[in-house]
Every structure is written in structure tokens, then in C-alpha cells.
Design a protein around this motif. Structure first.
Motif, mmCIF file in Angstrom:
data_model
loop_
_atom_site.group_PDB
_atom_site.id
_atom_site.type_symbol
_atom_site.label_atom_id
_atom_site.label_comp_id
_atom_site.label_asym_id
_atom_site.label_seq_id
_atom_site.Cartn_x
_atom_site.Cartn_y
_atom_site.Cartn_z
ATOM 1 N N THR A 86 14.570 -8.543 -0.240
ATOM 2 C CA THR A 86 13.773 -9.573 -0.922
ATOM 3 C C THR A 86 12.449 -9.790 -0.188
ATOM 4 O O THR A 86 11.384 -9.828 -0.804
ATOM 5 N N LEU A 87 12.524 -9.916 1.134
ATOM 6 C CA LEU A 87 11.319 -10.159 1.924
ATOM 7 C C LEU A 87 10.420 -8.930 1.981
ATOM 8 O O LEU A 87 9.191 -9.059 2.062
ATOM 9 N N GLN A 88 10.997 -7.741 1.886
ATOM 10 C CA GLN A 88 10.184 -6.523 1.819
ATOM 11 C C GLN A 88 9.415 -6.486 0.503
ATOM 12 O O GLN A 88 8.239 -6.119 0.482
ATOM 13 N N SER A 89 10.077 -6.877 -0.570
ATOM 14 C CA SER A 89 9.395 -6.882 -1.869
ATOM 15 C C SER A 89 8.273 -7.916 -1.902
ATOM 16 O O SER A 89 7.314 -7.768 -2.654
ATOM 17 N N GLU A 90 8.370 -8.947 -1.076
ATOM 18 C CA GLU A 90 7.311 -9.955 -0.972
ATOM 19 C C GLU A 90 6.198 -9.512 -0.015
ATOM 20 O O GLU A 90 5.176 -10.179 0.107
ATOM 21 N N GLY A 91 6.429 -8.417 0.698
ATOM 22 C CA GLY A 91 5.436 -7.919 1.641
ATOM 23 C C GLY A 91 5.488 -8.587 3.004
ATOM 24 O O GLY A 91 4.593 -8.394 3.827
ATOM 25 N N LEU A 92 6.538 -9.364 3.275
ATOM 26 C CA LEU A 92 6.646 -10.042 4.568
ATOM 27 C C LEU A 92 7.270 -9.155 5.643
ATOM 28 O O LEU A 92 7.034 -9.361 6.838
ATOM 29 N N LEU A 93 8.095 -8.199 5.223
ATOM 30 C CA LEU A 93 8.747 -7.290 6.154
ATOM 31 C C LEU A 93 8.453 -5.862 5.741
ATOM 32 O O LEU A 93 8.208 -5.583 4.571
ATOM 33 N N ARG A 94 8.491 -4.966 6.724
ATOM 34 C CA ARG A 94 8.382 -3.536 6.426
ATOM 35 C C ARG A 94 9.479 -2.831 7.201
ATOM 36 O O ARG A 94 9.906 -3.282 8.263
ATOM 37 N N ALA A 129 5.683 -7.759 8.759
ATOM 38 C CA ALA A 129 4.439 -7.111 8.313
ATOM 39 C C ALA A 129 3.246 -7.846 8.896
ATOM 40 O O ALA A 129 3.294 -9.051 9.149
ATOM 41 N N ALA A 130 2.172 -7.120 9.103
ATOM 42 C CA ALA A 130 0.944 -7.715 9.609
ATOM 43 C C ALA A 130 0.413 -8.709 8.592
ATOM 44 O O ALA A 130 0.473 -8.479 7.390
ATOM 45 N N ALA A 131 -0.123 -9.817 9.065
ATOM 46 C CA ALA A 131 -0.669 -10.852 8.189
ATOM 47 C C ALA A 131 -1.819 -10.293 7.369
ATOM 48 O O ALA A 131 -2.643 -9.534 7.864
ATOM 49 N N GLY A 132 -1.851 -10.646 6.107
ATOM 50 C CA GLY A 132 -2.955 -10.248 5.249
ATOM 51 C C GLY A 132 -2.860 -8.823 4.738
ATOM 52 O O GLY A 132 -3.793 -8.335 4.142
ATOM 53 N N THR A 133 -1.734 -8.163 4.985
ATOM 54 C CA THR A 133 -1.567 -6.805 4.461
ATOM 55 C C THR A 133 -0.417 -6.794 3.479
ATOM 56 O O THR A 133 0.401 -7.697 3.452
ATOM 57 N N ASP A 134 -0.380 -5.759 2.699
ATOM 58 C CA ASP A 134 0.719 -5.626 1.745
ATOM 59 C C ASP A 134 1.557 -4.421 2.141
ATOM 60 O O ASP A 134 1.741 -3.488 1.376
ATOM 61 N N ASP A 135 2.061 -4.456 3.382
ATOM 62 C CA ASP A 135 2.911 -3.385 3.907
ATOM 63 C C ASP A 135 2.145 -2.082 3.951
ATOM 64 O O ASP A 135 2.374 -1.163 3.180
ATOM 65 N N SER A 136 1.213 -2.014 4.835
ATOM 66 C CA SER A 136 0.319 -0.866 4.982
ATOM 67 C C SER A 136 1.067 0.459 4.899
ATOM 68 O O SER A 136 1.974 0.730 5.666
ATOM 69 N N ASP A 137 0.635 1.278 3.944
ATOM 70 C CA ASP A 137 1.245 2.593 3.769
ATOM 71 C C ASP A 137 1.031 3.454 5.001
ATOM 72 O O ASP A 137 1.910 4.218 5.396
#
Length: 115
Positions: A57-65, A75-83
């Protein structure tokens, strides 16, 4: 981190809320590795599958990678799970695995040569 028991609903949402709160409060910082699943399950007093679903759930929100073979990170603040960061972590994990396999093959080769 603690279970957000004020939140009604499934346990995985309560766990996700607890982890989210730890991130927003600064208890967990960007780039920090989360404890392993079994440790989180013990911390929250829930099943391992509940923790896994909360992490998804948190990965889909971009909070975890997630970096396969390495772990789950904030995840780094202000990013959307940098590829690029994910790719780099995957590459490093693969590189370590290849090095381990090469060492196993070398050890086996040396053992059979000595016999």
C-alpha cells in the motif's frame, strides 16, 4: 512505530498508517531501510502477510521503495520512487549475487581439483 488502533478498518491499513506516521514524524527518514518483515510483524503484533500488504500500500503511494534482495526503504521526499535509484539498487543486489555465485563455483572447482 506502533499500530494505529484509532483507525477503523483492516489491520494492514492500521499498520500502513503506523509506518506512514513514523515517516512523517521523522522516526523513519528518507533512504532508511525498514526492519525485516518478521520484525515489523512482531512490532505491530500482526501476521507477516498483513505487514506485506501494508508495505505494498505504501509503495503504491510512493512512500516506500523496494530493492529485491536488499530490502524496503523509505522513498526520498518529493520523489515518486525514482526509477534510477531502484534500478541502481537492483543492479547492486544482482552484482553481489553474481559475486557470491562466482565464489561458490571457484570453491567447488578448487575442491574437485584437489581430489
Amino acid at each position: 512505530m506502533k499500530l494505529d488502533d484509532k483507525l477503523a478498518g483492516p489491520a494492514y491499513l492500521q499498520v500502513a498508517s503506523g509506518i506512514r506516521e513514523a515517516i512523517t514524524s521523522g522516526e523513519l527518514t528518507p533512504g532508511e531501510k525498514l526492519p525485516a518483515g518478521p520484525k515489523l510483524a512482531s512490532t505491530f503484533g500482526v501476521a507477516l502477510m498483513t505487514v506485506r500488504r501494508a508495505i505494498e500500500t505504501l509503495q503504491s503511494e510512493g512512500l516506500l521503495r523496494s530493492a529485491p534482495g536488499v530490502g524496503v526503504f523509505v522513498a526520498a521526499a518529493g520523489t515518486d520512487d525514482s526509477d534510477l535509484a531502484t534500478l541502481r539498487a537492483d543492479f547492486e543486489a544482482l552484482q553481489r549475487r553474481v559475486e557470491q555465485l562466482e565464489q561458490l563455483v571457484l570453491d567447488a572447482s578448487q575442491r574437485s581439483g584437489a581430489e
